[in-house]
Enzyme design. Structure first.
Site, PDB file in Angstrom:
ATOM      1  N   ARG A  21      28.566  17.578 -46.127  1.00 12.69           N
ATOM      2  CA  ARG A  21      28.596  16.525 -45.111  1.00 12.69           C
ATOM      3  C   ARG A  21      29.246  17.021 -43.823  1.00 12.69           C
ATOM      4  O   ARG A  21      30.313  17.632 -43.838  1.00 12.69           O
ATOM      5  CB  ARG A  21      29.372  15.320 -45.655  1.00 12.69           C
ATOM      6  CG  ARG A  21      29.521  14.177 -44.683  1.00 12.69           C
ATOM      7  CD  ARG A  21      30.362  13.054 -45.285  1.00 12.69           C
ATOM      8  NE  ARG A  21      29.577  12.221 -46.196  1.00 12.69           N
ATOM      9  CZ  ARG A  21      30.072  11.150 -46.825  1.00 12.69           C
ATOM     10  NH1 ARG A  21      31.349  10.813 -46.655  1.00 12.69           N
ATOM     11  NH2 ARG A  21      29.294  10.434 -47.620  1.00 12.69           N
ATOM     12  N   GLU A  37      21.144  16.251 -51.802  1.00 12.89           N
ATOM     13  CA  GLU A  37      20.450  15.028 -52.221  1.00 12.89           C
ATOM     14  C   GLU A  37      19.667  15.240 -53.505  1.00 12.89           C
ATOM     15  O   GLU A  37      19.612  14.361 -54.367  1.00 12.89           O
ATOM     16  CB  GLU A  37      19.528  14.534 -51.103  1.00 12.89           C
ATOM     17  CG  GLU A  37      20.261  13.905 -49.930  1.00 12.89           C
ATOM     18  CD  GLU A  37      21.092  12.694 -50.323  1.00 12.89           C
ATOM     19  OE1 GLU A  37      20.705  11.973 -51.269  1.00 12.89           O
ATOM     20  OE2 GLU A  37      22.142  12.469 -49.698  1.00 12.89           O
ATOM     21  N   LEU A  80      23.469  20.669 -65.015  1.00 10.16           N
ATOM     22  CA  LEU A  80      23.147  19.549 -64.128  1.00 10.16           C
ATOM     23  C   LEU A  80      22.102  18.621 -64.735  1.00 10.16           C
ATOM     24  O   LEU A  80      21.921  17.505 -64.261  1.00 10.16           O
ATOM     25  CB  LEU A  80      22.642  20.056 -62.761  1.00 10.16           C
ATOM     26  CG  LEU A  80      23.700  20.257 -61.673  1.00 10.16           C
ATOM     27  CD1 LEU A  80      23.061  20.761 -60.396  1.00 10.16           C
ATOM     28  CD2 LEU A  80      24.450  18.962 -61.395  1.00 10.16           C
ATOM     29  N   TYR A  82      18.195  17.280 -66.172  1.00 12.11           N
ATOM     30  CA  TYR A  82      16.947  16.928 -65.488  1.00 12.11           C
ATOM     31  C   TYR A  82      16.382  18.159 -64.764  1.00 12.11           C
ATOM     32  O   TYR A  82      16.281  18.210 -63.539  1.00 12.11           O
ATOM     33  CB  TYR A  82      17.168  15.784 -64.498  1.00 12.11           C
ATOM     34  CG  TYR A  82      17.687  14.525 -65.136  1.00 12.11           C
ATOM     35  CD1 TYR A  82      16.830  13.655 -65.797  1.00 12.11           C
ATOM     36  CD2 TYR A  82      19.049  14.227 -65.114  1.00 12.11           C
ATOM     37  CE1 TYR A  82      17.314  12.498 -66.403  1.00 12.11           C
ATOM     38  CE2 TYR A  82      19.537  13.074 -65.722  1.00 12.11           C
ATOM     39  CZ  TYR A  82      18.667  12.218 -66.365  1.00 12.11           C
ATOM     40  OH  TYR A  82      19.145  11.092 -66.958  1.00 12.11           O
ATOM     41  N   TYR A 120      13.551   7.379 -51.654  1.00 17.11           N
ATOM     42  CA  TYR A 120      14.990   7.401 -51.398  1.00 17.11           C
ATOM     43  C   TYR A 120      15.428   8.731 -50.782  1.00 17.11           C
ATOM     44  O   TYR A 120      16.148   8.767 -49.766  1.00 17.11           O
ATOM     45  CB  TYR A 120      15.799   7.150 -52.676  1.00 17.11           C
ATOM     46  CG  TYR A 120      17.261   7.450 -52.448  1.00 17.11           C
ATOM     47  CD1 TYR A 120      18.070   6.533 -51.798  1.00 17.11           C
ATOM     48  CD2 TYR A 120      17.803   8.683 -52.816  1.00 17.11           C
ATOM     49  CE1 TYR A 120      19.402   6.825 -51.525  1.00 17.11           C
ATOM     50  CE2 TYR A 120      19.129   8.986 -52.543  1.00 17.11           C
ATOM     51  CZ  TYR A 120      19.922   8.056 -51.901  1.00 17.11           C
ATOM     52  OH  TYR A 120      21.228   8.357 -51.611  1.00 17.11           O
ATOM     53  N   ASP A 138      20.650   3.458 -52.212  1.00 14.36           N
ATOM     54  CA  ASP A 138      21.085   3.948 -53.529  1.00 14.36           C
ATOM     55  C   ASP A 138      21.883   2.869 -54.246  1.00 14.36           C
ATOM     56  O   ASP A 138      21.982   1.724 -53.777  1.00 14.36           O
ATOM     57  CB  ASP A 138      21.903   5.240 -53.373  1.00 14.36           C
ATOM     58  CG  ASP A 138      23.272   4.999 -52.734  1.00 14.36           C
ATOM     59  OD1 ASP A 138      23.531   3.882 -52.223  1.00 14.36           O
ATOM     60  OD2 ASP A 138      24.094   5.936 -52.755  1.00 14.36           O
ATOM     61  N   CYS A 190      33.932  -1.153 -52.628  1.00 21.05           N
ATOM     62  CA  CYS A 190      33.053  -2.141 -53.270  1.00 21.05           C
ATOM     63  C   CYS A 190      32.610  -1.603 -54.626  1.00 21.05           C
ATOM     64  O   CYS A 190      31.427  -1.382 -54.890  1.00 21.05           O
ATOM     65  CB  CYS A 190      31.862  -2.439 -52.363  1.00 21.05           C
ATOM     66  SG  CYS A 190      31.003  -3.976 -52.757  1.00 21.05           S
ATOM     67  N   CYS A 197      38.349  -6.125 -52.359  1.00 17.70           N
ATOM     68  CA  CYS A 197      37.869  -6.930 -51.229  1.00 17.70           C
ATOM     69  C   CYS A 197      38.869  -6.974 -50.073  1.00 17.70           C
ATOM     70  O   CYS A 197      38.478  -6.982 -48.899  1.00 17.70           O
ATOM     71  CB  CYS A 197      37.537  -8.345 -51.695  1.00 17.70           C
ATOM     72  SG  CYS A 197      36.159  -8.421 -52.868  1.00 17.70           S
ATOM     73  N   CYS A 200      38.420  -4.098 -47.699  1.00 16.65           N
ATOM     74  CA  CYS A 200      37.061  -3.858 -47.208  1.00 16.65           C
ATOM     75  C   CYS A 200      36.984  -4.085 -45.697  1.00 16.65           C
ATOM     76  O   CYS A 200      37.396  -5.141 -45.202  1.00 16.65           O
ATOM     77  CB  CYS A 200      36.086  -4.789 -47.923  1.00 16.65           C
ATOM     78  SG  CYS A 200      34.375  -4.582 -47.376  1.00 16.65           S
ATOM     79  N   CYS A 206      31.156 -10.766 -45.493  1.00 19.20           N
ATOM     80  CA  CYS A 206      30.702 -10.827 -46.888  1.00 19.20           C
ATOM     81  C   CYS A 206      30.788 -12.250 -47.434  1.00 19.20           C
ATOM     82  O   CYS A 206      31.812 -12.925 -47.295  1.00 19.20           O
ATOM     83  CB  CYS A 206      31.547  -9.882 -47.740  1.00 19.20           C
ATOM     84  SG  CYS A 206      31.036  -9.814 -49.473  1.00 19.20           S
TER      85      CYS A 206
END
Length: 347
Positions: A21, A37, A80, A82, A120, A138, A190, A197, A200, A206
């Protein structure tokens, strides 16, 4: 303050530092976004971090990755799960290098033509790598918006509803940071159980903030019990201790990975060696006392392991157990090997 402004201010101050990132407002590396991703599909962030570092260190660029062999990629992917994701990732990057001048495409339509990239993942790459005006929906974002708007629709129908709703909230200037802010919000504030809350940044927007109902959303259908399949796996070694392995088919579950030979998996348990098509000179098989139980996404597998020594061919290659680490064995087969070693050590 608008919802997106509140969220982005919170994200700028508290965002998670992840190796793929870029800092808020900075241009990310599209290769890093694509790789992460694909790795994050059905896998947690904590698990992916070490694998991401390993892949980037070994294959620093798209061109380097495209030049890797299939077996090298599978070997690096071990753990990992899959494994079709590894195959698709490799093919995807080879196509990018061959047909897109080594540049990860920006638009959704082109991304969706690449192997392993669905709606996605295409949205995530477009938004995060190129600030495209989309939001990848997601599990975290589904949870945030189901509570934000008090949506009672059950999953999976809820996902499509949120895909339509979220379009109205995307800020034109920082859609990538907005998407990642929603992801961070779902992961840290969340939460699925006991959402925080009071901490947040968008609680004033909300509809269920602070209410007991918050922890009950999103609504989920009760899952049916997983079916159970059965099989027999053969640990067949020669007089020098080499074990037979074979490669699985190119398509399907655990495609292209190595495994110990065995029967097909079926709903009915096998009784001893009835229905087992073995035509070997060896007949002295030992049934090991422990059964391997392994859970896949859609079913549970119960494997009986049998062991023998002989000189017949029962696979594609013979490998010493200490060299298994050099082959792409799925977790299931590693469980088999560990159990054989454990049982043999206790004899």
């Amino acid at each position: 303050m608008r919802l997106d402004e509140s969220l982005l201010a919170w994200y700028d101050a508290t965002h998670r530092h992840l190796p793929w990132r870029a800092n808020p407002g900075k241009a990310p590396n599209p290769y890093h976004v694509l790789l992460s991703e694909i790795m994050l599909q059905q896998t947690t962030v904590a698990t992916v971090i070490d694998y991401f570092h390993h892949f980037i260190n070994r294959w620093p660029t798209l061109t380097d990755f495209a030049a890797a062999t299939k077996d090298e990629v599978y070997h690096g992917w071990q753990g990992l799960g899959y494994y079709s994701r590894a195959r698709n990732l490799h093919q995807c990057i080879q196509k990018i290098v061959a047909h897109h001048q080594g540049q990860v495409p920006q638009d959704l339509e082109t991304l969706l033509l690449l192997p392993g990239i669905g709606p996605y993942t295409a949205a995530a790459i477009s938004a995060i790598a190129y600030n495209g005006p989309v939001v990848p929906v997601d599990g975290n974002i589904i949870r945030v918006f189901s509570r934000l708007l008090h949506l009672e629709t059950e999953l999976p129908q809820l996902q499509q509803e949120i895909r339509e709703v979220v379009k109205d909230y995307v800020p034109p200037a920082r859609s990538g940071d907005f998407a990642q802010g929603l992801m961070d919000l779902g992961a840290t504030i969340c939460k699925p159980q006991k959402p925080l809350c009071q901490e947040c940044p968008i609680q004033q927007h909300c509809r269920v903030a602070g209410l007991q109902i918050a922890g009950l959303l999103p609504r989920k259908k009760v899952k049916a019990a997983r079916p159970v399949l059965h099989g027999i796996t053969f640990w067949y070694e020669d007089n020098e201790g080499r074990i037979w392995l074979r490669r699985r088919p190119e398509k399907g579950l655990l495609a292209n990975l190595m495994e110990f030979p065995g029967t097909p998996w079926r709903p009915e348990p096998y009784e001893a060696f009835i229905d087992v098509p073995l035509h070997l000179t060896t007949t002295q098989w030992t049934v090991l006392p422990k059964q391997i139980i392994h859970t896949f996404t859609h079913f549970q597998l119960r494997l009986t392991v049998v062991k023998a020594t002989g000189e017949d061919q029962l696979g594609d290659i013979q490998v010493m157990p200490q060299d298994f680490k050099n082959y792409a064995l799925p977790t299931l087969m590693k469980k088999v090997a560990a159990m054989v070693v454990e049982v043999s050590g206790s004899d």
